[in-house]
Design a protein around this motif. Structure first.
Motif, PDB file in Angstrom:
ATOM      1  N   PRO A 208      50.110  27.937  74.674  1.00 44.32           N
ATOM      2  CA  PRO A 208      48.733  27.530  74.384  1.00 44.32           C
ATOM      3  C   PRO A 208      48.614  26.920  72.988  1.00 44.32           C
ATOM      4  N   VAL A 209      47.861  25.814  72.895  1.00 45.15           N
ATOM      5  CA  VAL A 209      47.668  25.099  71.637  1.00 45.15           C
ATOM      6  C   VAL A 209      46.179  24.823  71.460  1.00 45.15           C
ATOM      7  N   MET A 210      45.640  25.171  70.303  1.00 44.45           N
ATOM      8  CA  MET A 210      44.240  24.879  70.001  1.00 44.45           C
ATOM      9  C   MET A 210      44.120  23.490  69.381  1.00 44.45           C
ATOM     10  N   VAL A 211      43.180  22.711  69.883  1.00 43.63           N
ATOM     11  CA  VAL A 211      42.948  21.344  69.404  1.00 43.63           C
ATOM     12  C   VAL A 211      41.448  21.127  69.255  1.00 43.63           C
ATOM     13  N   GLU A 212      41.054  20.479  68.172  1.00 42.71           N
ATOM     14  CA  GLU A 212      39.632  20.266  67.932  1.00 42.71           C
ATOM     15  C   GLU A 212      39.016  19.323  68.965  1.00 42.71           C
ATOM     16  N   GLU A 213      37.755  19.609  69.321  1.00 45.68           N
ATOM     17  CA  GLU A 213      37.010  18.791  70.271  1.00 45.68           C
ATOM     18  C   GLU A 213      35.580  18.594  69.763  1.00 45.68           C
ATOM     19  N   PRO A 214      35.081  17.344  69.708  1.00 49.26           N
ATOM     20  CA  PRO A 214      35.763  16.128  70.123  1.00 49.26           C
ATOM     21  C   PRO A 214      36.991  15.861  69.269  1.00 49.26           C
ATOM     22  N   GLY A 215      37.926  15.170  69.860  1.00 50.05           N
ATOM     23  CA  GLY A 215      39.170  14.896  69.159  1.00 50.05           C
ATOM     24  C   GLY A 215      39.853  13.681  69.741  1.00 50.05           C
ATOM     25  N   GLY A 227      53.526  19.686  78.736  1.00 50.73           N
ATOM     26  CA  GLY A 227      53.349  20.923  79.491  1.00 50.73           C
ATOM     27  C   GLY A 227      52.633  22.022  78.744  1.00 50.73           C
ATOM     28  N   MET A 228      51.970  21.696  77.642  1.00 48.38           N
ATOM     29  CA  MET A 228      51.266  22.720  76.865  1.00 48.38           C
ATOM     30  C   MET A 228      49.910  23.040  77.496  1.00 48.38           C
ATOM     31  N   ARG A 229      49.399  24.213  77.171  1.00 51.24           N
ATOM     32  CA  ARG A 229      48.054  24.612  77.603  1.00 51.24           C
ATOM     33  C   ARG A 229      47.086  24.303  76.466  1.00 51.24           C
ATOM     34  N   VAL A 230      46.205  23.363  76.697  1.00 53.72           N
ATOM     35  CA  VAL A 230      45.304  22.880  75.654  1.00 53.72           C
ATOM     36  C   VAL A 230      44.027  23.709  75.624  1.00 53.72           C
ATOM     37  N   LEU A 231      43.693  24.206  74.422  1.00 51.98           N
ATOM     38  CA  LEU A 231      42.491  25.009  74.215  1.00 51.98           C
ATOM     39  C   LEU A 231      41.547  24.245  73.287  1.00 51.98           C
ATOM     40  N   PRO A 232      40.505  23.610  73.819  1.00 51.62           N
ATOM     41  CA  PRO A 232      39.605  22.818  72.973  1.00 51.62           C
ATOM     42  C   PRO A 232      38.727  23.716  72.086  1.00 51.62           C
ATOM     43  N   VAL A 233      38.712  23.417  70.801  1.00 51.33           N
ATOM     44  CA  VAL A 233      37.901  24.152  69.828  1.00 51.33           C
ATOM     45  C   VAL A 233      36.800  23.220  69.331  1.00 51.33           C
ATOM     46  N   PRO A 234      35.523  23.546  69.545  1.00 53.68           N
ATOM     47  CA  PRO A 234      34.451  22.668  69.067  1.00 53.68           C
ATOM     48  C   PRO A 234      34.551  22.442  67.562  1.00 53.68           C
ATOM     49  N   ARG A 235      34.421  21.182  67.151  1.00 51.99           N
ATOM     50  CA  ARG A 235      34.457  20.842  65.732  1.00 51.99           C
ATOM     51  C   ARG A 235      33.027  20.728  65.211  1.00 51.99           C
ATOM     52  N   ARG A 236      32.750  21.472  64.137  1.00 54.12           N
ATOM     53  CA  ARG A 236      31.443  21.450  63.500  1.00 54.12           C
ATOM     54  C   ARG A 236      31.540  20.757  62.146  1.00 54.12           C
ATOM     55  N   ALA A 237      30.392  20.644  61.482  1.00 50.36           N
ATOM     56  CA  ALA A 237      30.353  19.930  60.208  1.00 50.36           C
ATOM     57  C   ALA A 237      31.239  20.587  59.156  1.00 50.36           C
ATOM     58  N   ASP A 238      31.330  21.931  59.163  1.00 53.43           N
ATOM     59  CA  ASP A 238      32.105  22.624  58.140  1.00 53.43           C
ATOM     60  C   ASP A 238      33.549  22.888  58.546  1.00 53.43           C
ATOM     61  N   GLY A 239      33.857  22.669  59.831  1.00 55.70           N
ATOM     62  CA  GLY A 239      35.206  22.932  60.306  1.00 55.70           C
ATOM     63  C   GLY A 239      35.192  23.365  61.759  1.00 55.70           C
ATOM     64  N   LYS A 247      38.203  34.035  69.817  1.00 57.17           N
ATOM     65  CA  LYS A 247      38.282  34.429  71.235  1.00 57.17           C
ATOM     66  C   LYS A 247      39.567  33.912  71.870  1.00 57.17           C
ATOM     67  N   TYR A 248      39.946  32.675  71.542  1.00 47.67           N
ATOM     68  CA  TYR A 248      41.211  32.146  72.053  1.00 47.67           C
ATOM     69  C   TYR A 248      42.385  32.995  71.575  1.00 47.67           C
ATOM     70  N   CYS A 249      42.325  33.415  70.318  1.00 51.81           N
ATOM     71  CA  CYS A 249      43.417  34.217  69.762  1.00 51.81           C
ATOM     72  C   CYS A 249      43.568  35.529  70.512  1.00 51.81           C
ATOM     73  N   GLU A 250      42.454  36.141  70.860  1.00 51.48           N
ATOM     74  CA  GLU A 250      42.500  37.411  71.583  1.00 51.48           C
ATOM     75  C   GLU A 250      42.956  37.229  73.023  1.00 51.48           C
ATOM     76  N   ALA A 251      42.501  36.149  73.660  1.00 51.20           N
ATOM     77  CA  ALA A 251      42.760  35.969  75.088  1.00 51.20           C
ATOM     78  C   ALA A 251      44.073  35.265  75.388  1.00 51.20           C
ATOM     79  N   HIS A 252      44.487  34.323  74.523  1.00 53.19           N
ATOM     80  CA  HIS A 252      45.622  33.466  74.868  1.00 53.19           C
ATOM     81  C   HIS A 252      46.795  33.521  73.896  1.00 53.19           C
ATOM     82  N   GLN A 253      46.605  34.099  72.711  1.00 52.09           N
ATOM     83  CA  GLN A 253      47.656  34.146  71.698  1.00 52.09           C
ATOM     84  C   GLN A 253      48.270  32.752  71.463  1.00 52.09           C
ATOM     85  N   PRO A 254      47.470  31.809  70.991  1.00 51.46           N
ATOM     86  CA  PRO A 254      47.971  30.441  70.799  1.00 51.46           C
ATOM     87  C   PRO A 254      49.096  30.380  69.779  1.00 51.46           C
ATOM     88  N   LYS A 255      49.965  29.389  69.959  1.00 50.42           N
ATOM     89  CA  LYS A 255      51.106  29.202  69.069  1.00 50.42           C
ATOM     90  C   LYS A 255      50.813  28.228  67.934  1.00 50.42           C
TER      91      LYS A 255
END
Length: 470
Positions: A208-215, A227-239, A247-255
């Motif tokens: 699993p890999v976290m990637v900012e969205e929109p991106g 073949g990676m599992r993409v986990l979209p993370v909403p991008r806000r003004a501050d980050g 939540k992704y960290c708890e559920a998927h243990q991203p690399k």
């Protein structure tokens, strides 16, 4: 435009236009063509002409008719049990991927498919005349004497990249407080190649890999193709949205987490210190690494918040390149990594490309050392500030609103209409747009679009935009 003076009939012209876009992936598989009535109205022809053109496309196997639903671009790769396109599934609950999604492929091809001689607001680079210089030819001439040319061309270069360039890059990184010696830097064939080296080294299919969205759509597609599992993370003004990351960290243990901290594409947001510290705390707590894509570093102030500067290249890897600011076709990028990763990353580079072109790398080192790149970037920033101001006025006066504060190269604009449909209509006028759906993993319908401030300051484009939008 369709013309009645052409040697081809209106039917042949219309069918040819759609066929060209389908083959160039500007109309990707699965996309619905305009209804017969809408197409006839848009093109100024009779419904009979549209029906005849669609019949030609059907005969060529380029589209298919779906009962009571309309005409769709045919997906030749579709088969029982095949993986659906990104738009049809939720990749936040991921599965392994196979191949590049058609929607991302359409964007890749669109980048190289010149629509017309008009400015293209959807493109991701500066206009060529903005990047013209006298110092680039000078740098190359210095290296094309017989002796230098033989030295740099007739044998393999250094595996990690030209030593002179890596020294120059190390000094350049000092200016933004990223501590990386030449022995921590690897040159690459553009920033995308650097991102690919990191992914292939640190990840395995299914990770699993976290990637900012929109991106950047290419990043979604690139990771999926591996073949990676993409986990979209909403991008806000501050980050990034820290609650979603937790939540992704708890559920998927991203690399891995892939982030554009400064002048994020497409929003223009920049990371704040507080958000940066929280991201690094999550990385330490949940044992994942961070790739910081600083592609737009040449446009940003040196004091901008960067994760690699705060972390000191411990859990972070820094990636950047020079295509946006200097010479897109030189394809020079680089990465700076923790010492413990260097050997593995270098092995991955060697397996993919052996070495990188030392001639261009040495020329770039000269441009950096002589201050030419810095002065060039200063000129570009001043010119971009003016273009941004003009573009903002034009966009607002034509009924658009900015979702984020205009900054950097790109504007994130709400048009009030479906920009996927708008994109196809604007293609008829010779303009390539970047619709908002391209910047989301699932390709949801969107009224947003990304504009390039350098190429969207053309008043004529906005007049056409307003007419076509209706």
């Amino acid at each position: 435009m369709l013309t009645r003076t052409s040697t081809q009939s209106l039917t042949e012209q219309l069918a040819g236009r759609f066929a060209e876009r389908i083959r160039n992936r500007l109309l990707p598989p699965g996309v619905r063509l305009p209804s017969v009535r809408d197409c006839a109205q848009q093109q100024g022809v009779s419904p009979h002409t549209v029906v005849a053109a669609y019949d030609q496309l059907l005969a060529q196997g380029l589209i298919e008719a779906r009962r009571q639903r309309g005409f769709y671009v045919r997906n030749e790769a579709a088969a029982p049990g095949s993986r659906p396109p990104v738009a049809a599934r939720n990749i936040a609950t991921p599965s392994a991927a196979a191949g590049v999604p058609a929607d991302a492929s359409s964007l890749i091809r669109g980048m190289f498919h010149r629509q017309s001689d008009k400015p293209q607001p959807g493109m991701g680079v500066f206009p060529p005349d903005w990047m013209e210089s006298t110092f680039l030819p000078t740098a190359l001439r210095r290296l094309t004497s017989t002796r230098a040319l033989q030295e740099l061309s007739l044998q393999y270069g250094e595996p990690a990249g030209d030593t002179a360039l890596r020294r120059s890059l190390s000094q350049k990184l000092v200016g933004i407080n990223v501590p990386a010696g030449p022995e921590q830097i690897i040159t690459t064939i553009g920033a995308t190649h650097a991102l690919d080296i990191v992914s292939r080294t640190l990840l395995r299919p299914g990770d699993p890999v976290m990637v900012e969205e929109p991106g950047w759509a290419i990043e979604f597609a690139r990771l999926e193709s591996l073949g990676m599992r993409v986990l979209p993370v909403p991008r806000r003004a501050d980050g990034p949205d820290l609650d979603v990351m937790a939540k992704y960290c708890e559920a998927h243990q991203p690399k891995l987490f892939v982030s554009v901290s400064v002048f994020h594409n497409p929003t223009g947001y920049s990371l704040t210190p507080g958000s940066a510290h929280r991201v690094l705390q999550l990385a330490n707590q949940h044992d994942f690494h961070i790739v910081e894509d600083d592609t737009y570093s040449h446009l940003a102030p040196e004091h901008a918040t960067r994760l690699c500067a705060l972390d000191g290249l411990q859990r972070t890897i820094y990636v950047s390149g020079f295509a946006k600011i200097l010479a897109p076709n030189w394809r020079i990028g680089f990465l700076a990594a923790p010492p413990g990763f260097f050997g593995r990353l270098l092995e991955t580079k060697l397996l993919g490309t052996l070495t990188t072109p030392a001639l261009f790398e040495r020329a770039l080192a000269w441009c950096i050392d002589q201050g030419q790149l810095r002065r060039h970037a200063d000129r570009i920033r001043v010119r971009l500030d003016g273009a941004r101001a003009r573009t903002v006025k034009l966009a607002l006066s034509h009924g658009c609103t900015f979702v984020s504060e205009p900054a950097g190269l790109f504007g994130w604009v709400d048009t009030g209409v479906d920009t996927d449909a708008l994109t196809q209509r604007m293609l008829d006028e010779g303009y390539l747009l970047a619709p908002g759906s391209l910047f989301h993993a699932r390709r949801p319908p969107s009224t947003l679009m990304r504009i390039n401030f350098a190429t969207a300051q053309d008043a004529q484009f906005w007049k056409v935009f307003a007419r076509v939008r209706g």
